[in-house]
Every structure is written in C-alpha cells, then in structure tokens.
Design a protein around this motif. Structure first.
Motif, short mmCIF file in Angstrom:
data_model
loop_
_atom_site.label_atom_id
_atom_site.label_comp_id
_atom_site.label_asym_id
_atom_site.label_seq_id
_atom_site.Cartn_x
_atom_site.Cartn_y
_atom_site.Cartn_z
N THR A 35 5.84 -1.50 6.16
CA THR A 35 5.29 -1.00 7.42
C THR A 35 4.34 -2.03 8.01
O THR A 35 3.96 -3.00 7.35
CB THR A 35 4.51 0.31 7.20
N GLU A 36 3.92 -1.80 9.23
CA GLU A 36 2.96 -2.68 9.90
C GLU A 36 1.66 -2.76 9.08
O GLU A 36 1.03 -3.80 9.02
CB GLU A 36 2.63 -2.15 11.30
N GLU A 37 1.30 -1.67 8.45
CA GLU A 37 0.04 -1.61 7.71
C GLU A 37 0.06 -2.44 6.43
O GLU A 37 -0.94 -3.01 6.04
CB GLU A 37 -0.32 -0.15 7.37
N ASN A 38 1.19 -2.48 5.75
CA ASN A 38 1.21 -3.18 4.46
C ASN A 38 1.88 -4.55 4.51
O ASN A 38 1.97 -5.22 3.50
CB ASN A 38 1.85 -2.30 3.38
N GLY A 96 -3.07 -10.85 10.83
CA GLY A 96 -2.40 -9.65 11.30
C GLY A 96 -1.98 -9.73 12.76
O GLY A 96 -1.43 -8.80 13.31
#
Length: 140
Positions: A35-38, A96
């Motif tokens: 995911t974008e988060e990980n 990021g």
C-alpha cells in the motif's frame, strides 16, 4: 511483464518477485498487500531508492449489439469492446514524495474477450513511454 521490459529499457532495475514476496511475508503485509503507507518501509528493506506502484483500475470486455454495417444493413451483429486503465506512480523511498505519475486508458473494439490483454498492453506501453530515462535531465 511488459511494463518490466519497458522499465529495463529505460535504465530501471526491478526487484525480483521472490525478494518482494519474502519482504512482504517477513513484514506480514500479505493481508493488506503493498500500500501507499508501507511502500517506503518495503523499499528501505530492499535497499532501493524508489518504488513504482502500479494499479490496474479497469481491464474488461463487454459484448454489445453493433449497428448494422453498410454491406449488410438489416443484420445486427455482436461486437466486443475492451477497456483497460492503468495508473502508475514512482515514489521516493526516502521522502515518500511522488517523483512521477501517469495514467492511461484505452478502449477499442476487439475480436473477443480474450483480446482484452492487447488493449492492456497498449495502455502499459503508454505508461512506460511516458517514464523518463533513469538518470535523465528530469531527475537532476
């Protein structure tokens, strides 16, 4: 696979699927996937500067009644329309930040549902063609 070839031709290296799967299992991402988060965490574990997240948002074919052709004006025929849509983002592992992004969509009449992959290949080519050469002026 076609996108991987295009990326390789532009100077980008790909992480092997087995290395990626090993990291995903180690960090127990198998439930949520990448995911974008990980993505930054995975990139750091793989010791890579950036991760490309690719999302196929549509890839389907639908049959419909085609209007009669001039050669056979009274005969309705069946036709198949295939549509594919893909989005891709190159994300810096360190910050990021999204370094590059592109989306593409293609829709065309095909001979049958099995030819949907040809439409997807066109979309992937558009994505790959839009990616700058690695180390090119845009990145400096």
């Amino acid at each position: 696979d076609k996108l991987g070839i295009l990326l390789g031709n532009k100077g980008y290296a790909l992480v092997s699927r087995s290395d990626l799967e090993a990291v995903m299992q180690e960090k127990r991402f198998e439930q949520s996937g990448l995911t974008e988060e990980n993505v930054s965490e995975v990139g750091k574990l793989l010791n890579i500067p950036a991760v490309m997240v690719v999302r196929i948002t549509e890839c389907e074919a639908e049959e419909f009644q085609a209007p009669p052709k001039k050669s056979t004006p009274r005969t309705m025929s069946r036709a198949t329309m295939a549509t594919a849509a893909v989005g891709a983002r190159l994300i810096s592992v360190e910050s990021g930040e999204v370094l590059w992004c592109r989306t593409a969509i293609e829709s065309q009449e095909v001979g049958g549902k099995l030819e949907t992959s040809q439409v997807l290949a066109k979309v992937v080519k558009k994505i790959g063609d839009g990616l700058p050469q690695r180390g090119g002026k845009k990145w400096r």
